[in-house]
Design a protein around this motif. Structure first.
Motif, PDB file in Angstrom:
ATOM      1  N   SER A 106       2.857 -40.358 -65.948  1.00 49.84           N
ATOM      2  CA  SER A 106       4.394 -40.229 -66.613  1.00 49.84           C
ATOM      3  C   SER A 106       4.535 -38.453 -66.436  1.00 49.84           C
ATOM      4  O   SER A 106       3.678 -37.941 -67.070  1.00 49.84           O
ATOM      5  CB  SER A 106       4.328 -40.735 -67.847  1.00 49.84           C
ATOM      6  N   TRP A 107       5.616 -38.106 -66.179  1.00 55.82           N
ATOM      7  CA  TRP A 107       5.836 -36.534 -66.174  1.00 55.82           C
ATOM      8  C   TRP A 107       7.288 -36.078 -66.248  1.00 55.82           C
ATOM      9  O   TRP A 107       8.206 -36.998 -65.688  1.00 55.82           O
ATOM     10  CB  TRP A 107       5.460 -36.157 -64.608  1.00 55.82           C
ATOM     11  N   ILE A 108       7.651 -35.474 -67.358  1.00 58.24           N
ATOM     12  CA  ILE A 108       8.774 -35.054 -67.666  1.00 58.24           C
ATOM     13  C   ILE A 108       8.638 -33.370 -67.054  1.00 58.24           C
ATOM     14  O   ILE A 108       8.368 -32.582 -67.867  1.00 58.24           O
ATOM     15  CB  ILE A 108       8.951 -34.978 -68.955  1.00 58.24           C
ATOM     16  N   PRO A 109       9.477 -33.154 -65.947  1.00 55.03           N
ATOM     17  CA  PRO A 109       9.380 -31.755 -65.224  1.00 55.03           C
ATOM     18  C   PRO A 109      10.446 -31.111 -65.925  1.00 55.03           C
ATOM     19  O   PRO A 109      10.450 -29.810 -65.609  1.00 55.03           O
ATOM     20  CB  PRO A 109       9.781 -32.216 -64.042  1.00 55.03           C
ATOM     21  N   CYS A 110      11.227 -31.225 -66.828  1.00 53.07           N
ATOM     22  CA  CYS A 110      12.112 -30.295 -67.551  1.00 53.07           C
ATOM     23  C   CYS A 110      11.657 -29.113 -68.238  1.00 53.07           C
ATOM     24  O   CYS A 110      10.751 -29.456 -68.964  1.00 53.07           O
ATOM     25  CB  CYS A 110      13.092 -30.991 -68.282  1.00 53.07           C
ATOM     26  N   GLY A 111      12.097 -28.165 -68.094  1.00 55.13           N
ATOM     27  CA  GLY A 111      11.569 -26.713 -68.847  1.00 55.13           C
ATOM     28  C   GLY A 111      11.949 -25.465 -67.876  1.00 55.13           C
ATOM     29  O   GLY A 111      12.962 -25.394 -67.630  1.00 55.13           O
ATOM     30  N   ARG A 112      10.851 -24.742 -67.768  1.00 55.71           N
ATOM     31  CA  ARG A 112      11.337 -23.531 -67.182  1.00 55.71           C
ATOM     32  C   ARG A 112      11.625 -23.431 -65.534  1.00 55.71           C
ATOM     33  O   ARG A 112      12.357 -22.614 -65.232  1.00 55.71           O
ATOM     34  CB  ARG A 112      10.176 -22.266 -67.392  1.00 55.71           C
ATOM     35  N   LYS A 113      11.239 -24.421 -64.843  1.00 57.69           N
ATOM     36  CA  LYS A 113      11.434 -24.556 -63.610  1.00 57.69           C
ATOM     37  C   LYS A 113      12.210 -25.613 -63.188  1.00 57.69           C
ATOM     38  O   LYS A 113      12.556 -25.660 -61.838  1.00 57.69           O
ATOM     39  CB  LYS A 113      10.063 -24.748 -62.881  1.00 57.69           C
ATOM     40  N   LEU A 114      12.783 -26.081 -63.992  1.00 57.98           N
ATOM     41  CA  LEU A 114      13.616 -27.285 -63.499  1.00 57.98           C
ATOM     42  C   LEU A 114      14.826 -27.556 -64.850  1.00 57.98           C
ATOM     43  O   LEU A 114      14.342 -27.982 -65.968  1.00 57.98           O
ATOM     44  CB  LEU A 114      13.093 -28.694 -63.428  1.00 57.98           C
ATOM     45  N   THR A 115      16.016 -27.215 -64.367  1.00 61.26           N
ATOM     46  CA  THR A 115      17.109 -27.260 -65.255  1.00 61.26           C
ATOM     47  C   THR A 115      17.288 -28.577 -65.552  1.00 61.26           C
ATOM     48  O   THR A 115      17.846 -29.408 -64.674  1.00 61.26           O
ATOM     49  CB  THR A 115      18.401 -26.606 -64.747  1.00 61.26           C
ATOM     50  N   CYS A 116      17.625 -29.257 -66.814  1.00 64.50           N
ATOM     51  CA  CYS A 116      18.009 -30.690 -67.034  1.00 64.50           C
ATOM     52  C   CYS A 116      18.903 -30.674 -68.114  1.00 64.50           C
ATOM     53  O   CYS A 116      18.491 -30.425 -69.284  1.00 64.50           O
ATOM     54  CB  CYS A 116      16.579 -31.292 -67.535  1.00 64.50           C
ATOM     55  N   SER A 117      20.203 -31.149 -68.225  1.00 65.19           N
ATOM     56  CA  SER A 117      20.882 -31.386 -69.084  1.00 65.19           C
ATOM     57  C   SER A 117      20.655 -32.873 -69.627  1.00 65.19           C
ATOM     58  O   SER A 117      20.008 -33.617 -68.959  1.00 65.19           O
ATOM     59  CB  SER A 117      22.482 -31.395 -68.556  1.00 65.19           C
ATOM     60  N   TYR A 118      21.502 -33.156 -70.568  1.00 66.72           N
ATOM     61  CA  TYR A 118      20.964 -34.549 -71.312  1.00 66.72           C
ATOM     62  C   TYR A 118      21.442 -35.521 -70.185  1.00 66.72           C
ATOM     63  O   TYR A 118      22.450 -35.401 -69.714  1.00 66.72           O
ATOM     64  CB  TYR A 118      21.994 -34.876 -72.567  1.00 66.72           C
ATOM     65  N   PRO A 119      20.652 -36.769 -70.184  1.00 71.26           N
ATOM     66  CA  PRO A 119      19.431 -37.041 -70.837  1.00 71.26           C
ATOM     67  C   PRO A 119      17.899 -36.507 -70.304  1.00 71.26           C
ATOM     68  O   PRO A 119      17.039 -37.094 -70.809  1.00 71.26           O
ATOM     69  CB  PRO A 119      19.635 -38.515 -71.086  1.00 71.26           C
ATOM     70  N   GLY A 120      18.138 -35.668 -69.413  1.00 66.50           N
ATOM     71  CA  GLY A 120      16.686 -35.297 -68.885  1.00 66.50           C
ATOM     72  C   GLY A 120      16.362 -36.021 -67.659  1.00 66.50           C
ATOM     73  O   GLY A 120      17.258 -36.786 -67.167  1.00 66.50           O
ATOM     74  N   ILE A 121      15.312 -35.872 -67.276  1.00 63.63           N
ATOM     75  CA  ILE A 121      14.465 -36.339 -66.117  1.00 63.63           C
ATOM     76  C   ILE A 121      13.223 -36.763 -66.323  1.00 63.63           C
ATOM     77  O   ILE A 121      12.320 -35.952 -67.073  1.00 63.63           O
ATOM     78  CB  ILE A 121      14.464 -35.416 -64.876  1.00 63.63           C
ATOM     79  N   LYS A 122      12.844 -37.993 -65.883  1.00 57.71           N
ATOM     80  CA  LYS A 122      11.456 -38.676 -66.089  1.00 57.71           C
ATOM     81  C   LYS A 122      10.816 -39.135 -64.647  1.00 57.71           C
ATOM     82  O   LYS A 122      11.784 -39.906 -64.291  1.00 57.71           O
ATOM     83  CB  LYS A 122      11.397 -39.587 -67.313  1.00 57.71           C
ATOM     84  N   PHE A 123       9.789 -38.621 -64.317  1.00 57.36           N
ATOM     85  CA  PHE A 123       8.959 -39.490 -63.201  1.00 57.36           C
ATOM     86  C   PHE A 123       8.148 -40.225 -63.744  1.00 57.36           C
ATOM     87  O   PHE A 123       7.192 -39.650 -64.729  1.00 57.36           O
ATOM     88  CB  PHE A 123       8.683 -38.247 -62.339  1.00 57.36           C
ATOM     89  N   SER A 124       7.740 -41.148 -63.039  1.00 58.65           N
ATOM     90  CA  SER A 124       6.446 -41.690 -63.257  1.00 58.65           C
ATOM     91  C   SER A 124       5.846 -42.453 -62.017  1.00 58.65           C
ATOM     92  O   SER A 124       6.506 -42.641 -60.863  1.00 58.65           O
ATOM     93  CB  SER A 124       6.490 -42.957 -64.269  1.00 58.65           C
TER      94      SER A 124
END
Length: 405
Positions: free
Chosen positions: A294-312
């Motif tokens: 389970s991976w939430i890549p949002c942060g310094r290297k991937l811009t994510c506005s609400y509600p974000g991004i989640k990979f699994s």
């Protein structure tokens, strides 16, 4: 591919050959590229001789199944782009043709094998989803011929008039894609497929999409949209949906889980379900093959506005088959940052670093380019290219070994 010289001896009465050339001269010679063995046939008004200078190579056949309005056309554009060139209708043919041809691929719409036109279906009380409204014998016969390198005259279903138009000539391509409602319904046709995909759009998302399209663009009422969906549902459940159990890959589109109770269908959760043990196809994985991630890549290297991004990612079973499942929930704000996600995926069959991102940016205007539908369609396109190249290499190796015997 065989390079062939075709020599015709034809009467002065204008005639039409199997390739659609109109001629009124006594003798004509042309060079034709097609997949077939040498043959010689006599005709009522002339004689044709075809001599080939290369070994026979068979067409690779891909099947894509989905209900109408589920993104098959967009998927086809992404797929043909991977192979290069632009997919266009046959030049000089019926302007209402459903066929798309590029340098490498030919895409056939299986609606062309409707045995009943729109009026006929209405009179018999059947939908286009009902097998009784389709000619599976002809479908099997022609797909088999094309796979064997034989030109066919395929019927045309005119979506504008609802009528069956005169047939068009289809030459065997390197890759034949048959897309529509029933590519995996008939076991005979299913057996001809080298790879198969099913686009599985959930009822909630399908309903949201149809409302957005039909109410906003076509002025339909909410009641008429609901009635249309309910009218198709029994046949869809009986004849279309069961095909996904046979698919080598399924792209499943679901409502997001990032926003509780969301029913707008704008933020999507997309799952790429890949069958294990398929020849020439190694499932894509995230970080560590076979693990549950389970991976939430949002942060310094991937811009994510609400509600974000989640990979699994992880192993699973699907209709009693062992599968690997890669999932993306959410959408990208900036496609150029997709390279960060791409760098953490393995077995994506790219030829260079960043090819997935390049393909996504190239078609940024396509529906689904900011979410998992576009990402997974692009990856499957690259996997099909890899499968095709492996098949070619295998055939070349088998031919070489046979020549040594």
């Amino acid at each position: 591919m065989a390079s062939c010289t075709t020599i015709y001896s034809i009467s002065t009465t204008p005639t039409k050959t199997n390739w659609g050339f109109h001629q009124s001269i006594h003798r004509h010679e042309s060079h034709v590229f097609f997949y077939s063995s040498t043959r010689r046939t006599k005709r009522f008004n002339g004689f044709s001789e075809i001599s080939c200078s290369a070994e026979e190579a068979k067409t690779v056949v891909i099947g894509l199944a989905a209900d109408s309005g589920c993104g098959k056309s967009t998927f086809m554009r992404r797929l043909t782009s991977v192979f290069g060139g632009t997919a266009e209708p046959p030049k000089g043919g019926n302007p209402d043709s459903n066929t798309l041809i590029s340098d490498t691929t030919t895409v056939i719409c299986l609606d062309d094998y409707h045995s009943l036109d729109r009026t006929g279906r209405k009179e018999k009380g059947v939908t286009a989803l009902d097998p009784r409204a389709n000619d599976f014998d002809l479908m099997y016969e022609q797909v088999k011929k094309l796979k064997e390198g034989i030109t066919v005259e395929k019927p045309i279903y005119n979506h504008v008039t609802g009528l069956l138009d005169p047939p068009e000539v289809i030459l065997p391509p390197k890759i034949l894609v048959i897309e529509g409602l029933h590519p995996m319904y008939d076991p005979r046709v299913r057996e001809l497929l080298d790879f198969s995909i099913y686009l599985d759009i959930s009822n909630e998302v399908k309903f949201a999409w149809k409302i957005q399209r039909d109410m906003a663009e076509r002025g339909h009422s909410l009641e008429s949209i609901k009635a249309s969906i309910e009218a198709r549902k029994p046949d869809f459940d009986a004849y279309i949906d069961p095909q996904k159990q046979y698919a080598d890959a399924v792209i499943e589109v679901l409502p997001t889980q990032l926003i509780p109770g969301d029913n707008e269908g704008k933020i999507l959760r997309v799952r790429l379900i890949m069958k294990e043990g398929v020849k020439y196809f190694n499932p894509v994985y995230l970080f560590d093959e076979g693990s549950s991630i389970s991976w939430i890549p949002c942060g310094r290297k991937l811009t994510c506005s609400y509600p974000g991004i989640k990979f699994s990612y992880g192993p699973d079973t699907y209709f009693s088959n062992e599968v690997s499942v890669l999932e993306m929930d959410g959408q990208f704000d900036r496609l150029d940052e997709l390279i960060y996600v791409e760098s953490h995926l393995s077995n994506i069959s790219t030829k260079f670093y960043g090819e997935v991102t390049q393909q996504m940016l190239k078609h940024a205007e396509f529906p689904g380019s900011n979410n998992g539908t576009g990402l997974f369609q692009t990856i499957i396109g690259l996997k099909i290219r890899d499968l095709y190249e492996q098949l070619l290499s295998s055939k070349a190796s088998a031919t070489l070994q046979a020549s040594k015997v």
